[in-house]
Design a protein around this motif. Structure first.
Motif, PDB file in Angstrom:
ATOM      1  N   GLU A 134       0.831  -1.200   0.000  1.00 17.86           N
ATOM      2  CA  GLU A 134       0.000   0.000   0.000  1.00 17.86           C
ATOM      3  C   GLU A 134       0.867   1.252   0.000  1.00 17.86           C
ATOM      4  O   GLU A 134       0.552   2.237  -0.663  1.00 17.86           O
ATOM      5  CB  GLU A 134      -0.939   0.004   1.201  1.00 17.86           C
ATOM      6  CG  GLU A 134      -2.028  -1.047   1.090  1.00 17.86           C
ATOM      7  CD  GLU A 134      -2.964  -1.036   2.279  1.00 17.86           C
ATOM      8  OE1 GLU A 134      -3.141   0.039   2.881  1.00 17.86           O
ATOM      9  OE2 GLU A 134      -3.505  -2.101   2.597  1.00 17.86           O
ATOM     10  N   VAL A 135       1.980   1.216   0.732  1.00 17.33           N
ATOM     11  CA  VAL A 135       2.896   2.351   0.750  1.00 17.33           C
ATOM     12  C   VAL A 135       3.511   2.529  -0.633  1.00 17.33           C
ATOM     13  O   VAL A 135       3.583   3.652  -1.157  1.00 17.33           O
ATOM     14  CB  VAL A 135       3.995   2.158   1.814  1.00 17.33           C
ATOM     15  CG1 VAL A 135       5.038   3.263   1.727  1.00 17.33           C
ATOM     16  CG2 VAL A 135       3.382   2.101   3.207  1.00 17.33           C
ATOM     17  N   ALA A 136       3.938   1.438  -1.247  1.00 19.13           N
ATOM     18  CA  ALA A 136       4.522   1.517  -2.584  1.00 19.13           C
ATOM     19  C   ALA A 136       3.511   2.053  -3.592  1.00 19.13           C
ATOM     20  O   ALA A 136       3.852   2.876  -4.449  1.00 19.13           O
ATOM     21  CB  ALA A 136       5.039   0.150  -3.022  1.00 19.13           C
ATOM     22  N   ASP A 137       2.273   1.606  -3.499  1.00 18.20           N
ATOM     23  CA  ASP A 137       1.226   2.110  -4.401  1.00 18.20           C
ATOM     24  C   ASP A 137       1.021   3.612  -4.222  1.00 18.20           C
ATOM     25  O   ASP A 137       0.882   4.349  -5.200  1.00 18.20           O
ATOM     26  CB  ASP A 137      -0.097   1.379  -4.164  1.00 18.20           C
ATOM     27  CG  ASP A 137      -0.058  -0.082  -4.604  1.00 18.20           C
ATOM     28  OD1 ASP A 137       0.863  -0.440  -5.373  1.00 18.20           O
ATOM     29  OD2 ASP A 137      -0.940  -0.840  -4.183  1.00 18.20           O
ATOM     30  N   ALA A 138       1.015   4.069  -2.979  1.00 22.54           N
ATOM     31  CA  ALA A 138       0.846   5.501  -2.717  1.00 22.54           C
ATOM     32  C   ALA A 138       2.021   6.285  -3.287  1.00 22.54           C
ATOM     33  O   ALA A 138       1.836   7.353  -3.884  1.00 22.54           O
ATOM     34  CB  ALA A 138       0.708   5.752  -1.220  1.00 22.54           C
ATOM     35  N   MET A 139       3.222   5.753  -3.130  1.00 20.74           N
ATOM     36  CA  MET A 139       4.400   6.431  -3.678  1.00 20.74           C
ATOM     37  C   MET A 139       4.341   6.464  -5.204  1.00 20.74           C
ATOM     38  O   MET A 139       4.700   7.473  -5.822  1.00 20.74           O
ATOM     39  CB  MET A 139       5.678   5.741  -3.197  1.00 20.74           C
ATOM     40  CG  MET A 139       5.926   5.971  -1.719  1.00 20.74           C
ATOM     41  SD  MET A 139       7.371   5.081  -1.107  1.00 20.74           S
ATOM     42  CE  MET A 139       8.680   5.996  -1.884  1.00 20.74           C
ATOM     43  N   ASP A 140       3.885   5.383  -5.811  1.00 20.75           N
ATOM     44  CA  ASP A 140       3.750   5.350  -7.271  1.00 20.75           C
ATOM     45  C   ASP A 140       2.773   6.421  -7.752  1.00 20.75           C
ATOM     46  O   ASP A 140       3.014   7.083  -8.765  1.00 20.75           O
ATOM     47  CB  ASP A 140       3.281   3.970  -7.743  1.00 20.75           C
ATOM     48  CG  ASP A 140       4.360   2.913  -7.626  1.00 20.75           C
ATOM     49  OD1 ASP A 140       5.551   3.280  -7.475  1.00 20.75           O
ATOM     50  OD2 ASP A 140       4.016   1.718  -7.688  1.00 20.75           O
ATOM     51  N   ARG A 141       1.682   6.609  -7.023  1.00 26.11           N
ATOM     52  CA  ARG A 141       0.716   7.643  -7.400  1.00 26.11           C
ATOM     53  C   ARG A 141       1.338   9.036  -7.321  1.00 26.11           C
ATOM     54  O   ARG A 141       1.119   9.878  -8.186  1.00 26.11           O
ATOM     55  CB  ARG A 141      -0.534   7.561  -6.523  1.00 26.11           C
ATOM     56  CG  ARG A 141      -1.424   6.367  -6.856  1.00 26.11           C
ATOM     57  CD  ARG A 141      -2.776   6.455  -6.172  1.00 26.11           C
ATOM     58  NE  ARG A 141      -2.697   6.485  -4.720  1.00 26.11           N
ATOM     59  CZ  ARG A 141      -2.612   5.396  -3.940  1.00 26.11           C
ATOM     60  NH1 ARG A 141      -2.593   4.191  -4.492  1.00 26.11           N
ATOM     61  NH2 ARG A 141      -2.564   5.510  -2.636  1.00 26.11           N
ATOM     62  N   VAL A 142       2.150   9.262  -6.298  1.00 25.94           N
ATOM     63  CA  VAL A 142       2.822  10.560  -6.162  1.00 25.94           C
ATOM     64  C   VAL A 142       3.804  10.761  -7.312  1.00 25.94           C
ATOM     65  O   VAL A 142       3.860  11.840  -7.913  1.00 25.94           O
ATOM     66  CB  VAL A 142       3.547  10.660  -4.801  1.00 25.94           C
ATOM     67  CG1 VAL A 142       4.458  11.879  -4.757  1.00 25.94           C
ATOM     68  CG2 VAL A 142       2.537  10.707  -3.670  1.00 25.94           C
ATOM     69  N   VAL A 143       4.567   9.733  -7.638  1.00 23.74           N
ATOM     70  CA  VAL A 143       5.536   9.839  -8.736  1.00 23.74           C
ATOM     71  C   VAL A 143       4.820  10.132 -10.045  1.00 23.74           C
ATOM     72  O   VAL A 143       5.289  10.952 -10.848  1.00 23.74           O
ATOM     73  CB  VAL A 143       6.397   8.555  -8.835  1.00 23.74           C
ATOM     74  CG1 VAL A 143       7.214   8.539 -10.113  1.00 23.74           C
ATOM     75  CG2 VAL A 143       7.305   8.447  -7.617  1.00 23.74           C
ATOM     76  N   GLU A 144       3.691   9.491 -10.282  1.00 23.07           N
ATOM     77  CA  GLU A 144       2.928   9.764 -11.503  1.00 23.07           C
ATOM     78  C   GLU A 144       2.504  11.230 -11.560  1.00 23.07           C
ATOM     79  O   GLU A 144       2.598  11.866 -12.607  1.00 23.07           O
ATOM     80  CB  GLU A 144       1.692   8.863 -11.580  1.00 23.07           C
ATOM     81  CG  GLU A 144       2.012   7.434 -11.934  1.00 23.07           C
ATOM     82  CD  GLU A 144       0.785   6.537 -11.866  1.00 23.07           C
ATOM     83  OE1 GLU A 144      -0.345   7.065 -11.757  1.00 23.07           O
ATOM     84  OE2 GLU A 144       0.955   5.312 -11.920  1.00 23.07           O
ATOM     85  N   GLN A 145       2.069  11.768 -10.433  1.00 31.12           N
ATOM     86  CA  GLN A 145       1.678  13.176 -10.389  1.00 31.12           C
ATOM     87  C   GLN A 145       2.887  14.074 -10.623  1.00 31.12           C
ATOM     88  O   GLN A 145       2.791  15.087 -11.316  1.00 31.12           O
ATOM     89  CB  GLN A 145       1.021  13.518  -9.054  1.00 31.12           C
ATOM     90  CG  GLN A 145      -0.319  12.877  -8.875  1.00 31.12           C
ATOM     91  CD  GLN A 145      -0.884  13.106  -7.478  1.00 31.12           C
ATOM     92  OE1 GLN A 145      -0.240  13.675  -6.613  1.00 31.12           O
ATOM     93  NE2 GLN A 145      -2.100  12.638  -7.267  1.00 31.12           N
TER      94      GLN A 145
END
Length: 81
Positions: free
Chosen positions: A47-58
């Motif tokens: 879940e942490v990795a997914d949240a970080m991926d979303r931030v990187v995409e932004q």
């Protein structure tokens, strides 16, 4: 606000939590919510990795310069996690 729930915990854990809440001037609800949040972060790395991926995409969308985007990707790839 949030969901109310009842849980049973050992007396020594409860007493230690009470002392910490008083010492830090934090409500019991806040203390337990923070503790549970921290536990979830440690035990749900996906879940942490997914949240970080979303931030990187932004962030990718916010960096229009191709050089800066490529340089950032190279630095990120070289960073040991």
């Amino acid at each position: 606000m949030g969901m109310k729930t009842a849980v049973s915990i050992p007396d020594p854990v409860f007493e230690a939590a009470e002392r910490l809440a008083r010492r830090t001037r934090t409500s019991r609800s806040r203390l337990y919510a923070d503790a549970l949040r921290e536990y979830l972060l440690r035990h749900a790395p996906d879940e942490v990795a997914d949240a970080m991926d979303r931030v990187v995409e932004q962030l990718d969308e916010a960096i229009p310069d191709p050089f800066t985007r490529r340089a950032s990707a190279v630095v990120l790839a070289r960073t040991e996690w």
